[in-house]
Design an enzyme around this catalytic site. Sequence first.
Site, PDB file in Angstrom:
ATOM      1  CB  CYS A   1      -1.032   0.021   1.130  1.00  0.00           C
ATOM      2  SG  CYS A   1      -0.962  -1.337   2.266  1.00  0.00           S
TER       3      CYS A   1
ATOM      4  NE  ARG B   1       2.985  -8.726   5.432  1.00  0.00           N
ATOM      5  CZ  ARG B   1       1.680  -8.757   5.244  1.00  0.00           C
ATOM      6  NH1 ARG B   1       0.922  -9.536   5.983  1.00  0.00           N
ATOM      7  NH2 ARG B   1       1.107  -8.004   4.324  1.00  0.00           N
TER       8      ARG B   1
ATOM      9  CD  GLN C   1      -0.814  -8.920   0.141  1.00  0.00           C
ATOM     10  OE1 GLN C   1      -0.486  -7.757  -0.011  1.00  0.00           O
ATOM     11  NE2 GLN C   1      -1.237  -9.385   1.286  1.00  0.00           N
TER      12      GLN C   1
ATOM     13  CG  ASP D   1      -1.928  -5.612  -2.289  1.00  0.00           C
ATOM     14  OD1 ASP D   1      -3.154  -5.544  -2.148  1.00  0.00           O
ATOM     15  OD2 ASP D   1      -1.121  -5.185  -1.458  1.00  0.00           O
TER      16      ASP D   1
ATOM     17  CG  HIS E   1      -3.727  -0.485  -2.841  1.00  0.00           C
ATOM     18  ND1 HIS E   1      -2.648  -1.269  -3.201  1.00  0.00           N
ATOM     19  CD2 HIS E   1      -3.882  -0.613  -1.504  1.00  0.00           C
ATOM     20  CE1 HIS E   1      -2.156  -1.827  -2.106  1.00  0.00           C
ATOM     21  NE2 HIS E   1      -2.870  -1.456  -1.062  1.00  0.00           N
TER      22      HIS E   1
ATOM     23  CE  LYS F   1      -8.262  -7.918   8.784  1.00  0.00           C
ATOM     24  NZ  LYS F   1      -6.957  -8.543   8.729  1.00  0.00           N
TER      25      LYS F   1
ATOM     26  CG  HIS G   1      -5.849  -1.559   1.385  1.00  0.00           C
ATOM     27  ND1 HIS G   1      -4.510  -1.358   1.563  1.00  0.00           N
ATOM     28  CD2 HIS G   1      -6.463  -0.460   1.879  1.00  0.00           C
ATOM     29  CE1 HIS G   1      -4.311  -0.191   2.146  1.00  0.00           C
ATOM     30  NE2 HIS G   1      -5.480   0.374   2.357  1.00  0.00           N
TER      31      HIS G   1
END
Length: 661
Positions: free
Chosen positions: A335, A364, A382, A384, A386, A465, A511
Amino acid sequence: MPTAPPQPLLHSFAAPRDCLRASQEFVMSDQPESPSSSLPQNFVQLVAGLEFQPLKAAEDEARAKRLYRLRHSAAHLMAEAVLQVFPDAKVATGPAIENGFYYDFDLPRPLTPEDLEDIEKRMKKAAKRANRFEITEIPIADARRRFEATNQTYKVEVIDKIAETQKPATVTLYRQGAFCDLCAGPHVHNTVRLKHFKLLRSSGAYWRGDATRPMLQRIYGTAWENQEDLDAYLNFLEEAKKRNHKRLGEQLDLFHFHQEAPGAAFWTPRGFIVFQSLLTYWRELNVKRGYKEIFNPMLYKKDLYIKSGHYTHYKEDMFIIHQEETEYCLKPMNCPDTFLFYTSKRRSFRELPLRIAEGGILHRNELAGALNGLFRVRQFMQDDAHIFVTPEQVESEIFAVLDIVREVYGLFGLTYGFTLSTRPEKFMGEADVWVQAESDLKAALDKGGLAYAIDEGGGAFYGPKIDIKIDDCLGRKWQCATIQLDFQQPLNFDMKYTASDNTPQRPIVIHRAVFGSIERFIGVLLEHTGGALPTWMSPVQAIIVPISDKVLDYAFLLCKQATDMGIRAEVDDRNEKMGYKIREAEMKKTPFMLVVGEKEAADGTVSLRTYRDGQQPTTPAAEVLATIVQRIQTREFDVTITPLRTFDVEDESAAAEADEY
RNA sequence: GCCUACGUAGCUCAGUCGGUAGAGCACUUCCUUGGUAAGGAAGAGGUCACCGGUUCAAAUCCGGUCGUAGGCUCCA
């Protein structure tokens, strides 16, 4: 250059029929058909105001209650046996759990596997003594005094908590044979009922699940109503072991782990094909659904994460690199850097909704003890994205994302459930903004007719979420997809767009990830399919097996034809008998095996064998290749799923009771 | 990070009481040219996770480190 007005993409891909069907399913499960509709008029009165439920559900519930009682009683029996071995043991709590029970003890020394055998034997002996379970009810203060006098400090703590929260005048004690415990019950009447159980393992468990409290020793066991169920469950555990994705990863030569990079997968050529096939699919979806993909750096100065709040809220989980005077962070989420893309120029309302995808590689710093194959890694990718939206676009975009989830999971025949996670204790921003975000998510779920659970306080620090959890073959649930609504980061990054009235406005960020972690998703998929991936994902889609080297030319010709058509094909030209080659192809779970000998070479056919269905009739080669191409192009889920029997007998009331004692 | 167990050939695993290491598969070479889940023979391959200690002698006993598994906790 003027930006073309964005296409209203919703109507081009929204699948109203699918949505409707899904919503009907959910509605149907919640609201059974009214029984009065088919009854004679004079019987309508008979059933008026009564609630009926399917027999099976009622029976399951009754069975769940019986099993709960049985397992809870087995836990007491185990405590009795443990006290025989360790008379000074302190007992903590021992609830029934899904498929079994456990009990936590504070013991003078660590338990060995031999101890478990010993304890199990003592349990069997004690059960045969046919002791009755007996109950007494005493004032809570009296109970506290008694447990304190016997130095059962954990029980004293439990009593204090009960006194504080429930304020009962009395509590109940249950006794069987040489054991007595603070317990709300219920229990079986006699230990002779406890026959079909087995102790499975011991492990450490913090008292109250709190890492600052003492580490207790927990013994897990399983218990059933009859030997058949026990055997079936033990067999299930064996089968589940065989399906373990780490084992399959080794067997199918997909990935490895090395101690030089704990928690990070090394993908082999075969495994990377599986990985890439998902990414290719993801990219096609992005195009189809109006997303643009970007590619950002992996290493950032800490300033970025100070701005995003990660440095305060997520630092523990981040890898931080000190390079001379400067502190850098490996990115743990996509993000913040996607927001840098957004703010890199002035934005117009005409660009929204702006859907930006990034398959970034994330790091992580997970706890060493939490690492678990592909399911819990320190480095992962990911899928991912946005979405930058105006307030009016929130609901329809969330709805569109839910539709993507439906499409993607449908492709793999996966079942899943929704959880709405609300504001956590550590959060950024204003509480009323959170309330708005939570209600927007709820609205989208409700509109889709989707059932969902609520996880109070489970949200991210920047917004609430919707988490989507996949069920795996063990009945475990894995969080993969997530949809998060973010009112906070637009403030942190001072995001703006120019509205039609030429005023600056603040966008809202959605997200979303569907696979979540590509690594984890592959792990789930491997366990789900037992390693037999659909053709479109298989590392080798067709293996050509020449019977002797007399037909090698034909085999290589076929292979070239297949490759030219976009099939991942190989010739097994090793100097081995065909039975051997077939065995290897079967063990690698190759979807198509094309056996060719002199007959086939002569008339342009192949003797077909598939992983799913075994030997097939001899077929013209062109026909077989066309079938394979079709499977690949339509991404057909051409896999037979043989779900393991699940032993999931959910009982909310049992779970609630298990909470305390 | 904490608790318990484990770490022997590329993989799966034997290795007794402390006496210098074994199997199957995989790999290499040769023979074999085959009809739907393992043809035959030979060969090569190990600093027994790593570091230290005890001992005449350690894969084996002890301590530490790293990794792995199952839990606790956390989370995609």
